[in-house]
Write a protein that holds these residues in place. Sequence first.
Motif, mmCIF file in Angstrom:
data_model
loop_
_atom_site.group_PDB
_atom_site.id
_atom_site.type_symbol
_atom_site.label_atom_id
_atom_site.label_comp_id
_atom_site.label_asym_id
_atom_site.label_seq_id
_atom_site.Cartn_x
_atom_site.Cartn_y
_atom_site.Cartn_z
ATOM 1 N N GLY A 23 0.815 -1.213 0.000
ATOM 2 C CA GLY A 23 0.000 0.000 0.000
ATOM 3 C C GLY A 23 0.847 1.260 0.000
ATOM 4 O O GLY A 23 0.549 2.224 -0.705
ATOM 5 N N ARG A 24 1.924 1.256 0.802
ATOM 6 C CA ARG A 24 2.820 2.420 0.828
ATOM 7 C C ARG A 24 3.496 2.609 -0.525
ATOM 8 O O ARG A 24 3.613 3.729 -1.017
ATOM 9 C CB ARG A 24 3.860 2.267 1.932
ATOM 10 C CG ARG A 24 3.300 2.494 3.330
ATOM 11 C CD ARG A 24 4.397 2.561 4.390
ATOM 12 N NE ARG A 24 5.170 1.334 4.507
ATOM 13 C CZ ARG A 24 4.872 0.317 5.306
ATOM 14 N NH1 ARG A 24 3.802 0.372 6.083
ATOM 15 N NH2 ARG A 24 5.636 -0.751 5.356
ATOM 16 N N ALA A 25 3.942 1.511 -1.140
ATOM 17 C CA ALA A 25 4.600 1.595 -2.448
ATOM 18 C C ALA A 25 3.632 2.129 -3.501
ATOM 19 O O ALA A 25 4.011 2.970 -4.328
ATOM 20 C CB ALA A 25 5.143 0.227 -2.856
ATOM 21 N N ALA A 26 2.404 1.659 -3.466
ATOM 22 C CA ALA A 26 1.403 2.140 -4.422
ATOM 23 C C ALA A 26 1.139 3.627 -4.208
ATOM 24 O O ALA A 26 1.020 4.393 -5.173
ATOM 25 C CB ALA A 26 0.112 1.340 -4.288
ATOM 26 N N GLY A 27 1.096 4.051 -2.962
ATOM 27 C CA GLY A 27 0.887 5.465 -2.661
ATOM 28 C C GLY A 27 2.032 6.328 -3.153
ATOM 29 O O GLY A 27 1.818 7.420 -3.683
#
Length: 89
Positions: A23-27
Amino acid sequence: MADLSFYVSPLSEEIREEGRAEGRAAGRAEGRAENILIVLGARRIDVARATREKITTCRDPERLRGWLLRSAVVATAEEIFGEDAPSEQ
């Protein structure tokens, strides 16, 4: 009563942490894509629909970083892709 031990196990915590990392990488990818479009917009460079789509669907943070750096100096939006130009695919 249902066995809920899985939800507090090390395996379940590992799965949750992997999900948070994804999720952090996608953000970060979304943020970089948005920044590219902001820079191009601030420079009054038109962005074709296909170019915008390529930018917003990319999930490779290093590629997006390169595009962001290039967006500050290119004359056209398509030039940010360098060797990744849409016409070459």
